[in-house]
Every structure is written in C-alpha cells, then in structure tokens.
Design a protein around this motif. Sequence first.
Motif, mmCIF file in Angstrom:
data_model
loop_
_atom_site.group_PDB
_atom_site.id
_atom_site.type_symbol
_atom_site.label_atom_id
_atom_site.label_comp_id
_atom_site.label_asym_id
_atom_site.label_seq_id
_atom_site.Cartn_x
_atom_site.Cartn_y
_atom_site.Cartn_z
ATOM 1 N N ILE A 287 0.299 -2.115 -6.350
ATOM 2 C CA ILE A 287 0.972 -3.087 -7.247
ATOM 3 C C ILE A 287 0.272 -3.321 -8.615
ATOM 4 N N ILE A 288 -0.840 -3.418 -8.598
ATOM 5 C CA ILE A 288 -1.466 -3.572 -9.898
ATOM 6 C C ILE A 288 -1.199 -2.102 -10.745
ATOM 7 N N ILE A 289 -1.407 -0.852 -10.019
ATOM 8 C CA ILE A 289 -1.275 0.285 -10.833
ATOM 9 C C ILE A 289 0.277 0.336 -11.246
ATOM 10 N N PHE A 290 1.159 -0.116 -10.228
ATOM 11 C CA PHE A 290 2.532 0.033 -10.902
ATOM 12 C C PHE A 290 2.733 -1.054 -11.874
ATOM 13 N N ASN A 291 2.102 -2.245 -12.155
ATOM 14 C CA ASN A 291 2.337 -2.976 -13.253
ATOM 15 C C ASN A 291 1.612 -2.596 -14.563
#
Length: 635
Positions: A287-291
């Motif tokens: 999720i952090i990578i996507f954000n």
Amino acid sequence: MKPNFILILLILLCITTIWKARSLIAPEDRGVQCQESISILDIKLAKEQSVYTAAYYYQHPELFTDLRQVQKKMNDTKDAFWLKETIRVRADAQEKTYILAFKHLTDVQLNIFDERGQILSQRKAGLFCKQKDIMPGDAINFFKLNLQPDSVYTMLLRVQHNKGYTPVLNFNLYEQAAYLQRCHQNDVTHALMEGAIVAFLLYIALAYLISRYRPYIWLFAFLFFIGGYSLLLQPSIMSLLFPQYPELGASMISLMSRLAGISFYMLTIDFLNLKYLDSLYYRLSKIIIFNLCAVACFILINNYFFYNYNYSNYITIFFGVVHMLFFCSLYRIIWCKIDQQQRYLAYGTVFFVTGLAAMVYSGIMLEEQAIAYLSILTQLFALAITMLLLLGIRLKLRKTEKEQHRFIQNLVRERTIKLEDANEKLSKQQELLVLKNSYIQSLIEELNHRVKNNFQLLYSLGNLYIGKVGHRDHVLQVMQNRIHAMLVVNQLLLHDQREKLHLYSLFSENIVYLQQIYDPKKMITIRLDLDTNYSISVQFALPMALILTELLTNSYKYAFPSHHLVTPECNVYLKRVEKKAILSITDNGIGCVEVDTRSSFGLSLVEDLCRQLKGEMEFSHTQGFNYKFEFDTLF
C-alpha cells in the motif's frame, strides 16, 4: 560481535553524525554578509507595487523601509521584492573581483549603480533562470562582480521566489579567491562521495550479474536514485543537466527521493521474504509503495506546473513520519523471526530512519534552507546503508551456499545409500539369474542330449533292421537319410553353442554321409560352391539340410544308371544377389520325361520345406535334374 552491540553502535554513530552536522543545518542570518574589505552602509527592502524599472526604485528611496519590518509580511507569497544595498569598498582592498552568492532563490535580477546614479550592470540569475539568460562568469546561484577600491555602489536586487516558500534573503559577498576555495572544498567532498557511490554501483551490478540475486537490483536502484537526488541538489549539476528547463530539474529532485524510497521498500520485501514472514506488513508495504508512486507523480506535476514546493514539503514530512513508524514497528515485530544476515538490513534501516528524521526535522525547522545541507547527509547515509546491506547480502548468499552444499551432500548421501541398496538387490537378482541361467542351460543341454539320443536310437534301430533283413530297404534308407540330416543339425548346434550354424559344415557333412551310403567308390563327383562364412539360424538349418538330402538322394538313385556313359557329377552352390539367397542343386544325369510331384513324397516334402522358408522353387528334368531356389530371409 553481538547484534545488540552493533545496533547500539550504529545509533551512536548516527547521533554523532547529526551532532557534528548541527552547524550545517542552523539557520543563517538574513541580509547581505560581507568581507572585511567591504562595509555595508544601508540595507532596505521594498515590495514591488507595480511594474517599474530599477532606475525608478533607485530614484525613489522613500519606497524602501527597514528590512526586518518588511520580512514579517513576506510569508510564502510569490510577489516580487526589491532589496537595496549600499556598500563601500575600502581603499586598502586587495581584491577587485567579488562573488555575490545566494541560495534557493528562483529569480534574482541584479542592478548595480555607481555614486553618480549611473547603472553599471544588469544581470539575471536564480534556480529557475535559463542558462542562456545568465551572463558568462555568473551562475544560477551567484553573480561575479568587478568592484573598484575606495568606491561606493548601490545594488538593487529584484527577488521573486516562485516555490511557495518565504524567500530567504541570505546574500553573501565574498572575495573571489575565498569563494573559490570554499567551493573547491565542497566540490571535492561531493566528488569523493559520488565516486564512492559510482564504485558501489559498479560492484553491485557485477555482483548481480554473477549471482543473479534479486535484492541486488533494488539495492542498485536505491543507491542510483539517492545519487541522482544528491547530484540534483547541487546547483552546478542542475545547470549542467537542465540548462534550458531548470523548473523540470528542480521537480526531479523530489521524484528521485520517492523512487529511492520505493526501491528501499522493494529491497525490504525481497530480502526479508516479507510475504511469508509477515503478511500484514507485506500488505502495508505494498500500500505504501502504491501511495509513493501516486505521490511521486502528484508532486512532480505540482512542482513543475504550479510551483507549490511548500505543499510538497508537507507531504514529504508526512510520509517521512509514516516511513519511520512503519520500519520501527516492523522490526519490533519481526526481530526474533529474522536471521543474523537479515538483521543487517535492520542495521541499514537505522541509518535510513535517522536520515528520514533529519529530513523531517530540517523540513519543519528550516523548510527550503535544509536542501543545501541534505546533499552531503544523504550521501553519507546512503553509503552507510549500502555497506551494511552489501555485507548482509553477502552473508546471506554465503549462508545459502552453505545450505545448498549441505543439502547436496545430504542428497548425495541419500542417493549413495539408495544406490548401494539397489546394487545389493541387483547383485542378489544377478546371482538368482545366474543360477536360473545355469539351471536352464543344464535343462537345454539335457534336452539336446536326449534329442540326440532319440535321433541316434532311431538311426541305430534302422541300421539293425537293415542288417537283419540282409539288404537295404529303399523306404527305410530314405528315412535314415532324413534322420541323419536332423542329427547333423543337432550335433552342430551342440558343438557351436550358438544361435546360428555354418551352412558349409551342414552341407559338407550331409554330402559326405550320402556319398558313403550311395557312392562309396566316389564315382560321382560332388562340387560344393559355398562361402564358408555363411551362417543361418537354427529354424532355417533343418529345412535346408532336408532339402539337400532329398535332392542328392534322388540324384544318386535315379540320375546315373549303370549304362550312362557321361562322367557323373552333381553341383551344389549358393550365392547372395542383393538381399536374396539363391541355392542351385544340379546334376548331369539322364533326367526323366515327366515328374509327378503329387506322387513323389520327396519332391512334395521339398516343396513344403521351400514354402516354410518363404522361398520360390524352379526345376527342370529333361537334361538332368536342375533345382533352383530363391529365398528372402535365409541369412
């Protein structure tokens, strides 16, 4: 060295680095700082009300007020301001060339007036100033000035800062030699750091090509983007790479930092096997990578098109806090689950989190001013992280190699045991087969001897009967000949102990036997034309022996009566023609006028034997008996 001791040592090293760098990240005094050879006579500031020239502001000093009063109202506006500086060059000044340097300002216009109010020079500089608009000798962050000793100059600086920050008017006037010396020291430091980064990149690339270990890719990407980030923070590199598009170059700085963060997350996932180690943090990291990808695109657009760098700084601070919380909680949860080699990534993360903390602190306290000091800090932390991760990856690979070697050894040991068991079973089976073969061979030999004895018994009974009656019975003698032919085949089979018999031996022994029976004085010449190397299988040997016996018996009995004057002879020859075998049995006897194969048991037997061998037979009887056979599968 124990892991806890290493962790404490790393934390102390990080604190020491920040403590030593505290002077670098301290805010500077605003205004013009000068050398001892120059005196400041007046510093004032005015906000630009409308579009006027520099001469207008020079001629209207009432527009200017005290510097500190105007600075309180500047905030993060993008309006233009005029800074008026009156300076005097002392008469004892040794240097005539000076450098007016500044930091982070996007657009600066310099106007220099002499004591008579004549404008001496007009120039442009700034981070967003294109290279073609900068005069030779100047740069995006300084002006090169030629000032005469014992002179008074008025400098009007039009400053417009388009990055959403409050402009910091930290102009510094240096003697050229002092400024070059200071720049040289900074350039050498940055060059050494960048050289170390390039050397590590080459090493990582070669290590990946050799080992094909995927974490090397993410480590390479992390160090590459950190190197790009630190390079773009340097004004000289910025003007070199983006001479006509400086806004794009400034926007790429934040993009490089986001890409470095994404690479570090990918390295953490891959090196720790986070998918199997902790599924919750694996999903959080994704999720952090996507954000981060979304935020990187947003900040790039926001900085390049809207110049709102201050808003981007708030986002950077927020994600910096997120990163610190994520990694601190991650290693608190999984510390006992990871091995000694994976903990080196945790040690590297200590530097990563410390660097993030420094960026968050400087972003809050210094805002834009922190950029100038983050270049060297990011390089130091990146090199420390890289060294620790390389050590961890190397130890991980070494452990994997040992485990593979141990696995191969165990596998070889297991395979060896299985092979030994298999060999033992094969040996036992081989012994059983040898016993069975010996038993079968004994049975075969016994069977052959019994067959031979039976043939010999039949043959001996026939001889006894012939001796008892006192004359040779025609029918009984023919039967004796056939039994003898079968007996010869059986004897050759026992003698040669092979699946094939020599055809020459078979024919010659039968010819000798028939000659002893019918022509003991050898009045009839028998010619045998046959290659001694011809061999035939057992299933063909008996039919061939019977055919030869029947036809030679007929020649002896009917071909040569006593009144026949021709030198009697019989010819037997066999030859190969391509893939076929041709057998010819002829004599030069009297022949006969007509032959009825149906009434002749011998000729009927010969025809049946020829069909059994899948051959064809031709014969003529007018001028001697001539038989010709053609076989396809004789040899």
